[in-house]
Design a protein around this motif. Structure first.
Motif, PDB file in Angstrom:
ATOM      1  N   CYS A  56       0.814  -1.234   0.000  1.00 35.62           N
ATOM      2  CA  CYS A  56       0.000   0.000   0.000  1.00 35.62           C
ATOM      3  C   CYS A  56       0.840   1.274   0.000  1.00 35.62           C
ATOM      4  CB  CYS A  56      -0.954   0.012   1.187  1.00 35.62           C
ATOM      5  SG  CYS A  56      -0.143   0.121   2.795  1.00 35.62           S
ATOM      6  N   THR A  57       2.144   1.165   0.111  1.00 41.34           N
ATOM      7  CA  THR A  57       3.116   2.268   0.111  1.00 41.34           C
ATOM      8  C   THR A  57       2.994   3.229   1.297  1.00 41.34           C
ATOM      9  OG1 THR A  57       1.894   3.796  -1.329  1.00 41.34           O
ATOM     10  CG2 THR A  57       3.323   2.167  -2.416  1.00 41.34           C
ATOM     11  N   GLN A  58       2.299   2.823   2.365  1.00 47.20           N
ATOM     12  CA  GLN A  58       2.275   3.647   3.577  1.00 47.20           C
ATOM     13  C   GLN A  58       3.617   3.511   4.280  1.00 47.20           C
ATOM     14  OE1 GLN A  58      -1.230   3.814   6.217  1.00 47.20           O
ATOM     15  NE2 GLN A  58      -2.085   2.210   4.904  1.00 47.20           N
ATOM     16  N   GLN A  84      -6.083  23.217  11.874  1.00 52.06           N
ATOM     17  CA  GLN A  84      -5.530  23.507  13.195  1.00 52.06           C
ATOM     18  C   GLN A  84      -4.305  22.639  13.470  1.00 52.06           C
ATOM     19  OE1 GLN A  84      -6.610  26.103  15.317  1.00 52.06           O
ATOM     20  NE2 GLN A  84      -7.483  26.520  13.310  1.00 52.06           N
ATOM     21  N   TYR A  85      -4.363  21.368  13.081  1.00 49.68           N
ATOM     22  CA  TYR A  85      -3.206  20.489  13.294  1.00 49.68           C
ATOM     23  C   TYR A  85      -2.030  20.922  12.418  1.00 49.68           C
ATOM     24  CZ  TYR A  85      -2.985  16.759  16.687  1.00 49.68           C
ATOM     25  OH  TYR A  85      -2.797  16.061  17.849  1.00 49.68           O
ATOM     26  N   ARG A  86      -2.308  21.460  11.238  1.00 48.89           N
ATOM     27  CA  ARG A  86      -1.215  21.908  10.360  1.00 48.89           C
ATOM     28  C   ARG A  86      -0.483  23.111  10.945  1.00 48.89           C
ATOM     29  NH1 ARG A  86      -4.944  20.200   6.031  1.00 48.89           N
ATOM     30  NH2 ARG A  86      -4.013  18.306   5.193  1.00 48.89           N
ATOM     31  N   THR A  87      -1.125  23.861  11.851  1.00 50.04           N
ATOM     32  CA  THR A  87      -0.413  24.954  12.522  1.00 50.04           C
ATOM     33  C   THR A  87       0.574  24.396  13.549  1.00 50.04           C
ATOM     34  OG1 THR A  87      -2.021  25.270  14.330  1.00 50.04           O
ATOM     35  CG2 THR A  87      -2.418  26.491  12.272  1.00 50.04           C
ATOM     36  N   ILE A  88       0.385  23.154  13.951  1.00 51.31           N
ATOM     37  CA  ILE A  88       1.267  22.503  14.929  1.00 51.31           C
ATOM     38  C   ILE A  88       2.458  21.845  14.231  1.00 51.31           C
ATOM     39  CG2 ILE A  88       1.391  20.638  16.641  1.00 51.31           C
ATOM     40  CD1 ILE A  88      -1.623  21.302  17.246  1.00 51.31           C
ATOM     41  N   GLY A  89       2.202  21.202  13.102  1.00 50.24           N
ATOM     42  CA  GLY A  89       3.277  20.533  12.371  1.00 50.24           C
ATOM     43  C   GLY A  89       2.753  19.778  11.171  1.00 50.24           C
ATOM     44  N   LYS A 148       0.989  13.165   7.686  1.00 51.66           N
ATOM     45  CA  LYS A 148       0.342  12.467   6.573  1.00 51.66           C
ATOM     46  C   LYS A 148      -1.010  11.967   7.038  1.00 51.66           C
ATOM     47  CE  LYS A 148       4.527  10.984   4.290  1.00 51.66           C
ATOM     48  NZ  LYS A 148       5.354   9.866   3.865  1.00 51.66           N
ATOM     49  N   ILE A 149      -1.926  11.855   6.104  1.00 53.31           N
ATOM     50  CA  ILE A 149      -3.266  11.338   6.380  1.00 53.31           C
ATOM     51  C   ILE A 149      -3.289   9.873   5.966  1.00 53.31           C
ATOM     52  CG2 ILE A 149      -5.700  11.525   5.741  1.00 53.31           C
ATOM     53  CD1 ILE A 149      -5.172  14.549   5.336  1.00 53.31           C
ATOM     54  N   HIS A 150      -3.720   9.011   6.902  1.00 51.19           N
ATOM     55  CA  HIS A 150      -3.762   7.570   6.647  1.00 51.19           C
ATOM     56  C   HIS A 150      -5.189   7.045   6.798  1.00 51.19           C
ATOM     57  CE1 HIS A 150       0.566   6.767   6.449  1.00 51.19           C
ATOM     58  NE2 HIS A 150       0.680   7.697   7.376  1.00 51.19           N
ATOM     59  N   PRO A 151      -5.938   6.965   5.702  1.00 61.02           N
ATOM     60  CA  PRO A 151      -7.257   6.330   5.793  1.00 61.02           C
ATOM     61  C   PRO A 151      -7.102   4.834   6.055  1.00 61.02           C
ATOM     62  CG  PRO A 151      -7.028   7.630   3.772  1.00 61.02           C
ATOM     63  CD  PRO A 151      -5.665   7.490   4.374  1.00 61.02           C
ATOM     64  N   ALA A 152      -7.954   4.299   6.901  1.00 63.24           N
ATOM     65  CA  ALA A 152      -7.967   2.863   7.191  1.00 63.24           C
ATOM     66  C   ALA A 152      -9.406   2.372   7.040  1.00 63.24           C
ATOM     67  CB  ALA A 152      -7.432   2.606   8.594  1.00 63.24           C
ATOM     68  N   LYS A 153      -9.670   1.178   7.495  1.00 59.63           N
ATOM     69  CA  LYS A 153     -10.999   0.592   7.324  1.00 59.63           C
ATOM     70  C   LYS A 153     -12.077   1.389   8.052  1.00 59.63           C
ATOM     71  CE  LYS A 153     -13.449  -3.756   7.864  1.00 59.63           C
ATOM     72  NZ  LYS A 153     -13.358  -5.156   8.300  1.00 59.63           N
ATOM     73  N   THR A 154     -11.806   1.800   9.303  1.00 59.76           N
ATOM     74  CA  THR A 154     -12.851   2.438  10.113  1.00 59.76           C
ATOM     75  C   THR A 154     -12.528   3.858  10.549  1.00 59.76           C
ATOM     76  OG1 THR A 154     -11.904   1.533  12.144  1.00 59.76           O
ATOM     77  CG2 THR A 154     -13.606   0.213  11.027  1.00 59.76           C
ATOM     78  N   MET A 155     -11.353   4.371  10.198  1.00 58.90           N
ATOM     79  CA  MET A 155     -10.981   5.702  10.666  1.00 58.90           C
ATOM     80  C   MET A 155      -9.908   6.302   9.780  1.00 58.90           C
ATOM     81  SD  MET A 155      -8.646   4.754  13.989  1.00 58.90           S
ATOM     82  CE  MET A 155      -9.752   3.512  14.583  1.00 58.90           C
ATOM     83  N   ILE A 156      -9.672   7.584   9.992  1.00 61.35           N
ATOM     84  CA  ILE A 156      -8.552   8.282   9.365  1.00 61.35           C
ATOM     85  C   ILE A 156      -7.589   8.643  10.483  1.00 61.35           C
ATOM     86  CG2 ILE A 156      -7.822  10.418   8.241  1.00 61.35           C
ATOM     87  CD1 ILE A 156     -10.393  10.410   6.661  1.00 61.35           C
ATOM     88  N   THR A 158       4.570   8.109  13.961  1.00 56.07           N
ATOM     89  CA  THR A 158       3.550   7.121  14.293  1.00 56.07           C
ATOM     90  C   THR A 158       2.217   7.846  14.244  1.00 56.07           C
ATOM     91  OG1 THR A 158       3.694   7.606  16.667  1.00 56.07           O
ATOM     92  CG2 THR A 158       5.121   5.848  15.831  1.00 56.07           C
ATOM     93  N   ARG A 159       1.141   7.122  14.427  1.00 55.64           N
ATOM     94  CA  ARG A 159      -0.180   7.754  14.403  1.00 55.64           C
ATOM     95  C   ARG A 159      -0.431   8.449  15.738  1.00 55.64           C
ATOM     96  NH1 ARG A 159       0.421   4.489  10.526  1.00 55.64           N
ATOM     97  NH2 ARG A 159      -1.007   4.243   8.804  1.00 55.64           N
ATOM     98  N   PHE A 160      -0.630   9.766  15.671  1.00 58.99           N
ATOM     99  CA  PHE A 160      -0.788  10.567  16.884  1.00 58.99           C
ATOM    100  C   PHE A 160      -2.210  11.073  17.078  1.00 58.99           C
ATOM    101  CE2 PHE A 160       0.658  13.406  13.520  1.00 58.99           C
ATOM    102  CZ  PHE A 160      -0.305  14.404  13.565  1.00 58.99           C
ATOM    103  N   CYS A 161      -3.093  10.739  16.160  1.00 60.79           N
ATOM    104  CA  CYS A 161      -4.484  11.189  16.245  1.00 60.79           C
ATOM    105  C   CYS A 161      -5.316  10.334  15.298  1.00 60.79           C
ATOM    106  CB  CYS A 161      -4.560  12.658  15.821  1.00 60.79           C
ATOM    107  SG  CYS A 161      -6.248  13.272  15.689  1.00 60.79           S
ATOM    108  N   SER A 162      -6.536  10.003  15.722  1.00 58.39           N
ATOM    109  CA  SER A 162      -7.443   9.269  14.842  1.00 58.39           C
ATOM    110  C   SER A 162      -8.813   9.907  14.862  1.00 58.39           C
ATOM    111  CB  SER A 162      -7.554   7.803  15.267  1.00 58.39           C
ATOM    112  OG  SER A 162      -6.328   7.147  15.031  1.00 58.39           O
TER     113      SER A 162
END
Length: 140
Positions: free
Chosen positions: A7-9, A46-51, A54-62, A68-72
């Motif tokens: 998937c190239t993630q 708002q998150y882009r003002t912090i840093g 990448k956006i990682h869509p998954a089966k049930t969430m983004i 690492t994943r810091f927010c879902s």
């Protein structure tokens, strides 16, 4: 960093567990109300003002990730957005989290946004904290 050949993630650890789905950000937003879509875009802004992330869509969430994943974002409601931030300890001295739950070593802090003004300075503080913890994990 390791990149999944399917998937190239990109991931911090080799062969890190994930789902290789063809789901996109647009799939999550399709059919959602203007309120929900606006909340989503405002939250990302708002998150882009912090840093950067990448956006990682998954089966049930983004999920949002730097190292690492810091927010879902796990629910796109009719007029709300549900999000959780994995933090290093319980922050129960605030009213911004409606639920706090532990999954293994991760302590998830749940937020629900109905209006762009719900993403206030207190919420931004915890968003910055989640982002900083991700940077810390990336240095280990």
């Amino acid at each position: 960093m390791w990149t999944c050949p399917t998937c190239t993630q990109s991931f911090l650890r080799t062969n890190q567990s994930h789902s290789c789905l063809e789901k996109t950000e647009a799939d999550f937003l399709r059919g959602k109300s203007a309120v929900t879509v606006d909340l989503y875009h405002h939250f990302l802004a708002q998150y882009r003002t912090i840093g950067d992330f990448k956006i990682h869509p998954a089966k049930t969430m983004i999920s949002l990730a730097k190292n690492t994943r810091f927010c879902s974002i796990f629910q796109f409601g009719r007029n709300f957005l549900d999000v959780y931030l994995p933090l290093d300890r319980v922050y129960d001295n605030t009213l911004c989290f409606h639920k706090i739950g532990q999954l293994d070593k991760q302590i998830n802090h749940f937020l629900r946004f109905y209006d762009v003004e719900d993403i206030n300075e207190e919420v931004l503080h915890y968003m910055r904290l989640a982002y900083a913890l991700d940077a810390e994990r990336g240095r280990k």
